[in-house]
Design an enzyme around this catalytic site. Structure first.
Site, PDB file in Angstrom:
ATOM      1  N   HIS A  52       0.600  -1.235  -0.244  1.00  0.00           N
ATOM      2  CA  HIS A  52       0.173   0.220  -0.421  1.00  0.00           C
ATOM      3  C   HIS A  52       0.910   1.020  -0.035  1.00  0.00           C
ATOM      4  O   HIS A  52       2.052   0.552  -0.055  1.00  0.00           O
ATOM      5  CB  HIS A  52      -0.998   0.122   0.769  1.00  0.00           C
ATOM      6  CG  HIS A  52      -0.200   0.215   2.564  1.00  0.00           C
ATOM      7  ND1 HIS A  52       0.120  -1.443   3.236  1.00  0.00           N
ATOM      8  CD2 HIS A  52       0.518   0.668   2.866  1.00  0.00           C
ATOM      9  CE1 HIS A  52       0.277  -0.689   4.479  1.00  0.00           C
ATOM     10  NE2 HIS A  52       0.766   0.673   4.212  1.00  0.00           N
TER      11      HIS A  52
HETATM   12  C1  T46 Z   1       2.885   0.466   6.813  1.00  0.00           C
HETATM   13  C2  T46 Z   1       3.502  -0.028   7.123  1.00  0.00           C
HETATM   14  C3  T46 Z   1       5.272  -0.341   6.931  1.00  0.00           C
HETATM   15  C4  T46 Z   1      -4.580  -0.643  13.344  1.00  0.00           C
HETATM   16  O1  T46 Z   1      -5.405  -1.085  13.849  1.00  0.00           O
HETATM   17  N1  T46 Z   1      -3.825   0.163  13.504  1.00  0.00           N
HETATM   18  C5  T46 Z   1      -2.839   0.927  13.415  1.00  0.00           C
HETATM   19  O2  T46 Z   1      -2.193   2.216  13.347  1.00  0.00           O
HETATM   20  C6  T46 Z   1      -2.528  -0.040  12.372  1.00  0.00           C
HETATM   21  C7  T46 Z   1      -0.668   0.353  11.732  1.00  0.00           C
HETATM   22  C8  T46 Z   1      -2.473  -1.047  12.003  1.00  0.00           C
HETATM   23  N2  T46 Z   1      -4.066  -1.300  11.989  1.00  0.00           N
HETATM   24  C9  T46 Z   1      -5.422  -1.974  11.535  1.00  0.00           C
HETATM   25  C10 T46 Z   1      -5.055  -2.251  10.266  1.00  0.00           C
HETATM   26  C11 T46 Z   1      -5.832  -3.279   9.879  1.00  0.00           C
HETATM   27  O3  T46 Z   1      -6.617  -4.034   9.939  1.00  0.00           O
HETATM   28  O4  T46 Z   1      -4.134  -3.873  12.007  1.00  0.00           O
HETATM   29  C12 T46 Z   1      -3.947  -4.739  10.602  1.00  0.00           C
HETATM   30  C13 T46 Z   1      -2.964  -4.563   9.909  1.00  0.00           C
HETATM   31  O5  T46 Z   1      -2.446  -3.559   9.209  1.00  0.00           O
HETATM   32  P1  T46 Z   1      -2.086  -3.229   7.617  1.00  0.00           P
HETATM   33  O6  T46 Z   1      -2.465  -5.020   7.399  1.00  0.00           O
HETATM   34  O7  T46 Z   1      -2.191  -2.189   7.148  1.00  0.00           O
HETATM   35  O8  T46 Z   1      -0.139  -4.292   7.908  1.00  0.00           O
HETATM   36  P2  T46 Z   1       1.014  -3.760   6.963  1.00  0.00           P
HETATM   37  O9  T46 Z   1       2.036  -4.498   7.877  1.00  0.00           O
HETATM   38  O10 T46 Z   1       0.570  -4.568   6.564  1.00  0.00           O
HETATM   39  O11 T46 Z   1       1.191  -2.068   7.367  1.00  0.00           O
HETATM   40  C14 T46 Z   1       1.939  -1.418   8.254  1.00  0.00           C
HETATM   41  C15 T46 Z   1       0.981  -0.251   8.394  1.00  0.00           C
HETATM   42  O12 T46 Z   1      -0.069  -0.613   8.280  1.00  0.00           O
HETATM   43  C16 T46 Z   1       1.160   1.080   7.320  1.00  0.00           C
HETATM   44  O13 T46 Z   1       0.893   2.476   7.555  1.00  0.00           O
HETATM   45  O14 T46 Z   1       3.301   1.753   6.152  1.00  0.00           O
HETATM   46  O15 T46 Z   1       3.291  -1.514   8.139  1.00  0.00           O
END
Ligand code: T46
Length: 134
Positions: A52
């Site tokens: 993303h």
């Molecule tokens: C990024 C990379 C480096 C939350 O509720 N609060 C939060 O602060 C975050 C970061 C995530 N979430 C929830 C949203 C999803 O349901 O946690 C779940 C996993 O998040 P995501 O799939 O976006 O995780 P990554 O590892 O793909 O991405 C993360 C960050 O979301 C993003 O901002 O830059 O790490």
């Protein structure tokens, strides 16, 4: 030569006979006020994350244990960065597609962000990201 997409920042270390202490503070290694901290750990073998971009969010990533490979893409150019040191912070600005691969089993990736979580700030579709006007 084109500007790098990201900036690797040296984090001051205060080592002594007891071990290490690293400091990221505003005006030093950190260029923004931190409003949120999260960390990614316990990543299963073979799993990649990210895929993303953010519209506005700025983040400072420190791999405090283990290692991880990041791919950053601005819609035209792509860069790969390996984070494997708690003495380096990677600044990722807005408008960059990011992917995280090859997490070591012991990887702990700590991320300091300049804003609270907001799903509306994410672009999770790569085609939409490439079409997105900054
Ligand atoms: C990024 C990379 C480096 C939350 O509720 N609060 C939060 O602060 C975050 C970061 C995530 N979430 C929830 C949203 C999803 O349901 O946690 C779940 C996993 O998040 P995501 O799939 O976006 O995780 P990554 O590892 O793909 O991405 C993360 C960050 O979301 C993003 O901002 O830059 O790490």
């Amino acid at each position: 030569m084109a500007d790098p997409l990201t900036q690797l920042v040296d984090i001051p270390q205060h080592g002594d006979a007891r071990g290490q202490l690293a400091v990221a503070e505003l005006g030093g290694a950190l260029p923004f006020v931190v409003r949120r901290i999260y960390w990614i750990y316990g990543t299963k073998p073979g799993v990649s994350r990210g895929f993303h971009a953010h519209k506005k969010l700025r983040q400072f990533c420190v791999c405090v244990a283990g290692s991880v490979r990041l791919i950053l893409f601005d819609g035209r150019r792509e860069e790969t960065v390996i984070l494997d040191s708690s003495a380096k912070g990677l600044l990722i600005g807005p408008g960059l597609w990011r992917e995280m691969h090859d997490f070591s089993a012991d990887c702990i990736l700590m991320v300091l962000a300049d804003a609270e979580y907001d799903e509306a700030d994410y672009i999770r579709d790569r085609e939409a990201f490439v079409r997105h006007e900054p």
